[in-house]
Design an enzyme around this catalytic site. Structure first.
Site, mmCIF file in Angstrom:
data_model
loop_
_atom_site.group_PDB
_atom_site.id
_atom_site.type_symbol
_atom_site.label_atom_id
_atom_site.label_comp_id
_atom_site.label_asym_id
_atom_site.label_seq_id
_atom_site.Cartn_x
_atom_site.Cartn_y
_atom_site.Cartn_z
ATOM 1 C CB CYS A 1 -9.849 2.730 7.427
ATOM 2 S SG CYS A 1 -8.547 3.866 6.939
ATOM 3 C CD GLU B 1 -6.166 0.865 9.037
ATOM 4 O OE1 GLU B 1 -6.929 0.912 8.044
ATOM 5 O OE2 GLU B 1 -6.106 1.724 9.920
ATOM 6 C CD GLU C 1 -12.538 3.237 2.721
ATOM 7 O OE1 GLU C 1 -11.639 2.583 2.197
ATOM 8 O OE2 GLU C 1 -12.545 3.570 3.909
ATOM 9 C CE LYS D 1 4.536 12.122 2.554
ATOM 10 N NZ LYS D 1 3.480 13.070 2.926
#
Lengths: 118, 554
Positions: free
Chosen positions: B349, B310, B450, B236
């Protein structure tokens, strides 16, 4: 912990459609600062979650350490056009919730010109 | 070596930038003769001009109006009969429609995957490796097309996709082709008549959810080990980037047995959930933010299947005093190392989004860095000279803008950037944000959250202990950078930082064969290394007795 009238409206519609809901404030990576609206049965809150309050009869959780690191702000949950990019339920309606900080800056101030992706 | 506005990318030598990690020193790249490198260089040499947008005359990318799902080796329309417009972030304008599937389409994909799993699971490692190599070869032949498609949909500069994303994805398939061939079981000698034979067996059918920031590379990171270990997969893609992987399927589809790779697009709340919570998957892999990561792991727990995640990061990039001990190539590299926060417009990330700089060198070091940041060329991602393109969506851009405002209100000093640029023409509709640097302290929200954009939070430290304390004062532990000429100090810091990847005197290199994954709230599992085969395998133990005598208990 409050929500705009538009957000409360959408919460009610989502609850009618999906049943009891729960919000979890996310963090990090792609959809990082978005509040995630999930079916309550999908993810029970963990021992590290802090119940910040309820919006529209729906519990709103945040990771306690994350909340401390964010400086314990007060949140206002709003909604804007444009489908959430994550698993959050309002994405199905072509909308996304967002977390604003009361008395401070909007975490995600979405421009009115946001073109719905749906 | 410096990269400045207007610098010829080919002359600058992206491989020397270490983005691809194939050039560790000044010797020729290890895989220099690979056709895709030649093609890349030719592509760059031929096009100091901007690439034409997909579908336009002269573009390397053919474009259809509408894209279906890739299921069982065929293009299958969504059972919902619904499609959604897919915009490019460079102008905000839609350029094609992509399937808006429902849960039933996930079931179709799982049907196809289950139909293929016996056959694929019993395919020899040599044959599986041949398929992975064929995928790599096909991608190599279409490198430029894939790079332009990826750039156009995501907004990342084409010079990055030509030099990093696509070559790394190609190499990833080759790496796991090799790893599949080299995989071995183990034998434990319990005693001289009793042996435990350990075999790796495929899990069967896995579900994989891909993020928007490296749509093709992250897909390669997940698909390659899954297939190498003998699994079939249902993928997906991220909602903002559903299309480039379909262009990949056009290229590689004919080389993969039907049903081994399936791609279904649609809303996360429906098909993401339908996939991740499905009883017919044997493992789920996810890259993204923390709550969805937890949700994925909850679904996995409910189905009693393994998961790898992750998640986010707020990676420290630490510059010790001795980086300025000499005005040389190393100092230049360190300056570039700080500026790498703008790589892929900060949508990484592991973005080195917290720079910790020794107090004694702060002024002169930042002066050099700011000069380099000011030279970053922002604009159309299809222009090979562009160094930073638009954010992936308007929501991301506005989030970034909101965080910079939060930083201002917290008292952070804006050293550069801090606004949306006006680039003129049709780019005015795009989602651009200027590379920004905020000076403050680690307890500020802009140091803890973040931002996922080109926003660097900078602070100073007095000594090694303080640098380490600040580095570890975060919920996350995905990446970190350490810059020093003192090897012992680099080693001490590298071991003490609570992060899965500590780049030492480099940053943002992602070569296959270097494990990648998080500590703390940054996820569970290690990708990018042959150990990932373990994450995609069952262990079968045959415990065999060669002793003809009974145990004597009954």
């Amino acid at each position: 912990m409050t929500a705009t009238a538009e957000a409360l409206d959408l919460i009610e519609r989502l609850r009618d459609k999906h049943g009891p809901l729960a919000f979890f404030q996310s963090g990090g990576c792609c959809e990082g600062s978005a509040p995630m609206c999930l079916c309550e049965s999908d993810m029970p809150p963990g021992p590290g979650d802090l119940l910040l309050g309820e919006i529209g009869g729906t519990p709103f959780y945040i990771d306690a350490e994350q909340y401390a690191r964010w400086g314990r702000p007060r949140f206002l949950i709003d909604v804007c056009p444009g489908a959430a990019e994550s698993f959050s339920l309002e994405g199905l309606e072509g909308m996304h919730f967002l977390t604003r900080t009361i008395g401070g800056t909007q975490v995600c101030e979405i421009a009115g010109s946001e073109r719905p992706r749906s | 070596m410096r990269v400045q506005a207007g610098t010829d990318v080919a002359a600058a030598g992206w491989w020397e930038l270490g983005i691809c990690g194939h050039r560790a020193n000044s010797s020729p790249p290890r895989i220099e003769t690979r056709a895709y490198e030649k093609e890349r260089e030719m592509a760059i040499e031929q096009t100091h001009r901007t690439y034409e947008a997909p579908g336009r005359l002269g573009s390397p990318v053919e474009l259809h109006d509408r894209y279906e799902n890739f299921i069982g080796g065929r293009w299958v329309p969504p059972t919902t009969h619904e499609y959604r417009e897919n915009p490019t972030p460079s102008t905000g304008q839609p350029f094609c429609e992509v399937a808006h599937s429902g849960a039933a389409d996930i079931e179709l994909a799982l049907d196809a995957a289950h139909a293929a799993k016996e056959s694929w699971g019993h395919t020899s490692p040599a044959q599986r490796a041949a398929v992975l190599d064929a995928i790599a070869d096909a991608m190599e032949e279409s490198l430029e097309m894939l790079a332009v498609a990826e750039s156009y949909e995501n907004g990342k500069p084409v010079r990055e996709t030509l030099a990093a994303d696509i070559p790394l994805a190609i190499d990833h398939f080759r790496y796991f082709a090799g790893a599949a061939r080299a995989e071995e079981g183990r034998i434990s000698e319990i005693d001289d008549q009793t042996y435990a034979y350990h075999f790796h067996e495929p899990l069967g059918v896995v579900g994989q959810i891909i993020p928007f920031n490296f749509p093709l590379l992250m897909a390669a990171w997940k698909i390659a080990p899954a297939l190498a270990a003998g699994n079939c997969t249902v993928v997906k893609p991220a909602s903002p980037t559903p299309w480039s992987i379909l262009k990949l399927c056009e290229v590689i589809g004919e080389h993969i047995p039907g049903g081994v790779l399936n791609v279904v697009n649609g809303p996360g709340a429906e098909i993401g959930k339908a996939l991740a919570s499905n009883k017919r998957i044997a493992k789920v892999a996810f890259t993204g933010e923390t709550v969805t990561g937890r949700l994925i792991m909850t679904y996995a727990a409910q189905s009693l299947i393994p998961s790898t995640t992750e998640l986010g990061g707020k990676s420290p990039n630490i510059f010790f005093e001795d980086v300025m001990a000499s005005d040389d190539a190393f100092l230049d590299k360190a300056v570039e190392g700080l500026v790498l926060y703008a790589f892929n417009k900060g949508e990484v990330c592991t973005c080195p989004s917290r720079a910790l700089i020794a107090e004694s060198i702060y002024e002169p070091f930042m002066e050099r860095c700011l000069e380099r940041i000011a030279a970053i060329k922002q604009g159309d991602p299809l222009d090979p000279e562009t160094m930073i393109g638009p954010q992936v969506s308007s929501a991301q851009m506005e989030k970034i803008s909101g965080y910079v405002q939060i930083g201002r209100e917290e008292g952070a000093e804006v050293l550069i950037g801090g606004q949306q640029p006006h680039l003129g023409g049709e780019l005015e509709g795009g989602y651009y944000y200027e590379p920004t640097v905020l000076k403050g302290h680690n307890s500020m929200r802009v140091f803890q959250e973040e931002i996922f954009g080109p926003v660097l939070a900078v602070t100073t430290f007095k000594d090694e202990a303080e640098a380490l304390a600040i580095a570890n004062d975060t919920m996350y532990g995905l990446g970190a950078g350490v810059w020093t000429r003192d090897g012992s100090k680099a080693f001490r810091m590298g071991r003490a930082i609570q992060a899965g990847r500590v780049w030492t005197n480099c940053y943002h290199q992602y070569p296959a064969h270097a494990a990648f994954g998080g500590y703390k709230s940054s996820g569970v599992g290690r990708e990018n290394h042959r150990m990932m085969l373990e994450h995609y395998s069952q262990t079968k133990c045959l415990l065999v007795s060669y002793d003809p005598n009974p145990m004597g208990l009954f």
